[in-house]
Enzyme design. Structure first.
Site, PDB file in Angstrom:
ATOM      1  N   TYR A   1       0.793  -1.225   0.000  1.00 26.45           N
ATOM      2  CA  TYR A   1       0.000   0.000   0.000  1.00 26.45           C
ATOM      3  C   TYR A   1       0.830   1.282   0.000  1.00 26.45           C
ATOM      4  CZ  TYR A   1       1.165  -0.600   4.922  1.00 26.45           C
ATOM      5  OH  TYR A   1       1.845  -0.806   6.099  1.00 26.45           O
ATOM      6  N   GLY A   2       2.176   1.160   0.060  1.00 24.43           N
ATOM      7  CA  GLY A   2       3.014   2.355   0.150  1.00 24.43           C
ATOM      8  C   GLY A   2       4.137   2.357  -0.865  1.00 24.43           C
ATOM      9  N   THR A   3       5.368   2.351  -0.376  1.00 19.46           N
ATOM     10  CA  THR A   3       6.542   2.506  -1.254  1.00 19.46           C
ATOM     11  C   THR A   3       6.862   1.258  -2.074  1.00 19.46           C
ATOM     12  OG1 THR A   3       8.097   1.855   0.489  1.00 19.46           O
ATOM     13  CG2 THR A   3       7.539   4.204   0.331  1.00 19.46           C
ATOM     14  N   LEU A   4       6.174   0.141  -1.852  1.00 21.50           N
ATOM     15  CA  LEU A   4       6.369  -1.065  -2.662  1.00 21.50           C
ATOM     16  C   LEU A   4       5.462  -1.094  -3.892  1.00 21.50           C
ATOM     17  CD1 LEU A   4       6.681  -3.697   0.208  1.00 21.50           C
ATOM     18  CD2 LEU A   4       8.423  -3.285  -1.526  1.00 21.50           C
TER      19      LEU A   4
ATOM     20  N   GLU B   1     -16.862  13.261  -9.920  1.00 20.76           N
ATOM     21  CA  GLU B   1     -16.875  11.813  -9.739  1.00 20.76           C
ATOM     22  C   GLU B   1     -17.416  11.385  -8.368  1.00 20.76           C
ATOM     23  OE1 GLU B   1     -16.438  10.008 -12.213  1.00 20.76           O
ATOM     24  OE2 GLU B   1     -15.376  11.299 -13.615  1.00 20.76           O
TER      25      GLU B   1
END
Length: 289
Positions: free
Chosen positions: A11-14, A216
């Site tokens: 969910y982050g830097t990966l 949206e």
């Protein structure tokens, strides 16, 4: 006997195009429109923290990968996870991961250290949060369905935002359908899994973001912002903003005026084959008058 594999939700830097994504070069992307129940915080150190939740309305967005247990060892080191060590910087937990194609069991890294907890990330998506926080001068936007219709821009008085057309975007692995429920007939959405969707890619000034989010229904839970990689005349464009329905309903007929908007926006701009496909899908479903 084959090598044991596991599912990992990131969910982050990966995530794709993020600074640590090279740890997943040996992994297979299973779903890039994935989420788990939880809340997200900005630690202030360049990466987010997630707290898992049992509340259905609390969702954290990310990607689901399949990788070998062997390749997980390097990620354990990155995340500061040591099995059996109560002082680990993070723990690895098994969670239900939701995707457009159903629910999977997967692992997630979460930090038990609440001291890392800083600002809550209300949009629940690290990439979208960074777009808003960093506020670049321009960004790429992929419009599909009725969102390509220039008459809508003119009526809303925002057509000046949409002058810079980059080209026809081809989004592979997504099929456009009508999965957003509205009382007068369903609206368009893209569902991950197969096929491809054509649309118009614009380069927009950052000032256009408020209009897009409002149109949206982002804050009221209609469509959520997300990023995709797509091609324009074979060239890859990364992290292009588009919108994806939060809670999908069974596919159903669109209203007739909406179907006209979609075809008006597509004809003469998207490929002939794709426009024919749109017409066939609308004829198959019928329209609500």
């Amino acid at each position: 006997m084959g090598m044991a594999t596991i599912h990992l939700f990131v969910y982050g830097t990966l995530r794709k195009n993020e600074i640590h994504h090279d740890y997943l070069t040996e992994a297979r992307l299973m779903a890039e429109q994935a989420w788990v129940n939880g809340v997200m915080f900005d630690t202030g150190d360049g990466y987010p923290r997630v707290e898992l939740s049992d509340k259905l309305a609390e969702k954290v967005y990310g990607e689901l990968y399949v990788l070998s247990a062997e390749h997980l060892e390097a990620i354990d080191v990155l995340e500061g996870y040591v099995k059996g060590d109560k002082h680990s910087l993070s723990v690895r937990k098994k969670v239900h991961v939701h995707t457009d194609l159903g629910v999977r069991q997967g692992f997630i890294y979460v930090s038990p250290a609440e001291v890392l907890q800083q600002e809550a990330i209300k949009v629940s998506d690290w990439k979208v949060y960074n777009l808003q926080k960093n506020s670049p001068k321009t960004f790429y936007y992929f419009a599909y369905g009725s969102c390509m219709d220039t008459e809508r821009f003119m009526k809303a008085g925002v057509d000046h935002f949409f002058k810079n057309v980059v080209g026809i975007g081809v989004l592979k692995g997504y099929q456009m359908g009508y999965y957003f429920y509205a009382p007068d007939g369903n609206r368009a959405d893209i569902i991950e899994g197969s096929g491809e969707t054509e649309g118009i890619v614009y380069q927009l000034p950052i000032e256009a973001i408020d209009y897009l989010f409002k149109r949206e229904g982002v804050t009221v839970g209609h469509y959520r912002p997300t990023f995709v990689n797509l091609t324009i005349e074979g060239a890859i464009y990364k992290d292009v903003l588009t919108f994806h329905v939060y809670d999908k309903n069974p596919q159903s007929s669109p209203p007739s005026f909406y179907a006209r908007e979609i075809l008006r926006a597509a004809e003469g701009r998207l490929s002939y084959q794709y426009v024919q496909h749109l017409k066939e899908e609308i004829n198959k479903l019928g329209v609500v008058n």
